[in-house]
Design a protein around this motif. Sequence first.
Motif, PDB file in Angstrom:
ATOM      1  N   ALA A 101       6.065   3.872  -8.038  1.00  0.00           N
ATOM      2  CA  ALA A 101       4.896   3.758  -8.903  1.00  0.00           C
ATOM      3  C   ALA A 101       3.931   2.674  -8.442  1.00  0.00           C
ATOM      4  CB  ALA A 101       5.335   3.477 -10.336  1.00  0.00           C
ATOM      5  N   TYR A 102       4.345   1.823  -7.515  1.00  0.00           N
ATOM      6  CA  TYR A 102       3.464   0.754  -7.096  1.00  0.00           C
ATOM      7  C   TYR A 102       3.668   0.411  -5.630  1.00  0.00           C
ATOM      8  CZ  TYR A 102       7.555  -2.301  -7.745  1.00  0.00           C
ATOM      9  OH  TYR A 102       8.789  -2.880  -7.666  1.00  0.00           O
ATOM     10  N   ASP A 103       2.738  -0.365  -5.107  1.00  0.00           N
ATOM     11  CA  ASP A 103       2.795  -0.812  -3.719  1.00  0.00           C
ATOM     12  C   ASP A 103       2.889  -2.325  -3.705  1.00  0.00           C
ATOM     13  OD1 ASP A 103       2.135   1.856  -2.563  1.00  0.00           O
ATOM     14  OD2 ASP A 103       0.254   1.516  -3.637  1.00  0.00           O
ATOM     15  N   GLY A 123      -6.066  -2.561 -10.308  1.00  0.00           N
ATOM     16  CA  GLY A 123      -4.697  -2.145 -10.057  1.00  0.00           C
ATOM     17  C   GLY A 123      -3.830  -3.209  -9.429  1.00  0.00           C
ATOM     18  N   LEU A 124      -4.431  -4.331  -8.962  1.00  0.00           N
ATOM     19  CA  LEU A 124      -3.633  -5.429  -8.405  1.00  0.00           C
ATOM     20  C   LEU A 124      -3.093  -6.238  -9.576  1.00  0.00           C
ATOM     21  CD1 LEU A 124      -2.528  -7.071  -6.097  1.00  0.00           C
ATOM     22  CD2 LEU A 124      -4.745  -8.218  -5.886  1.00  0.00           C
ATOM     23  N   GLY A 162       0.816  -3.971  -6.951  1.00  0.00           N
ATOM     24  CA  GLY A 162      -0.146  -3.227  -7.742  1.00  0.00           C
ATOM     25  C   GLY A 162       0.097  -1.747  -7.663  1.00  0.00           C
ATOM     26  N   SER A 163      -0.722  -1.007  -8.363  1.00  0.00           N
ATOM     27  CA  SER A 163      -0.647   0.439  -8.386  1.00  0.00           C
ATOM     28  C   SER A 163      -1.940   0.998  -7.805  1.00  0.00           C
ATOM     29  CB  SER A 163      -0.455   0.937  -9.826  1.00  0.00           C
ATOM     30  OG  SER A 163      -0.456   2.347  -9.879  1.00  0.00           O
ATOM     31  N   GLY A 164      -1.825   1.780  -6.727  1.00  0.00           N
ATOM     32  CA  GLY A 164      -2.996   2.361  -6.095  1.00  0.00           C
ATOM     33  C   GLY A 164      -3.829   1.367  -5.313  1.00  0.00           C
TER      34      GLY A 164
END
Length: 354
Positions: free
Chosen positions: A233-235, A260-261, A309-311
Amino acid sequence: MSQPSPKPQQIPVVVLAGFLGSGKTTLLNHLLHRSGGSRIGAIVNDFGAIEIDAMAVAGALGDSTVSLGNGCLCCAVDASELDQYLERLAEPSLGIDVIVIEASGLAEPQELVRMLLASEHPGVVYGGLVEVVDAVEFDDTRARHPEIDRHLSLADLVVVNKLDRAADGERVLGLVRSLVDRAAVVPATYGRIDPEFLFDCRPSEERIGQLSFDDLHEHGRDDDAHDGHLHAAYDSLSFVSREPLDPRRLMTFLDSRSEGLYRIKGYVDFGPHDVRNRYAVHAVGRFLRFYPEPWPGGGERLTQLVLIGSGIDAPALGKELEACRSEAPHADEHGMWGVLRYVRDPEAGLADPA
């Protein structure tokens, strides 16, 4: 290289909010079961009788407090009692690593956030607002409770839960993303998000279904044994620099951090701007805090950061951080002013949130 695990001077307090039936308790119960070696203090702010899955961990519920076998502590409280329970849970002898406040489904989460930001208790720090939404009922919930748009705009992390049951989950995800303000939006089923998204998990002899940051950077492994591919779901981005960072450039990066961060943690070397201290950094959503501390003796002076974050565009963020490096031999006289704004002055209360 192992990931930095800064130890903030204060215990992060995470507000877990969402309307009735969104899955807050399921998410809390997931955190309690997947905390690794960390200890969670859980404050349940509810009205009337308390019937929550988290209490099943202990198998019994007292009048207001239950001690759990894994070191968690759950308290059923009214918002007016918040400070006294925070003081209790922040007692160093308890060894609590994070406090999660499960807000009532009818509560105004911004009031809890306001109380936390206004608190002068030296042992705690605001850890972010997590808003849980039900993907299946989201449209109906917005129709009945239009204030949900305001709640989403205040959130630092939004968990879109029950996606496995939603007929049009991608549409709901897109709609939620259009309503948030720089928050990370994380899809989930059964409230399963990686606890590392919210707090640092202590190493544990036995980990079941829990991914650490070290796991995330092990490539070519079979992830099927873990609950729902929690890391998907996140990076995350790891950044290490042997050159000091310029404080003005870093603050420009932090002030304009991308949508998203959600989380930034680690240590920063500001070189000639402060030769005695490194700066532990703790950012959750729009909240930012620096903690100066003396450099440990004998080790190499490095900047070590982890961004989650995500995306997010991790390569682009890495380049932005690289541009913050500085080889200037002398300090800019006013260069640290932006950083020092986010250093807590024990005599002045909390720093302003970012």
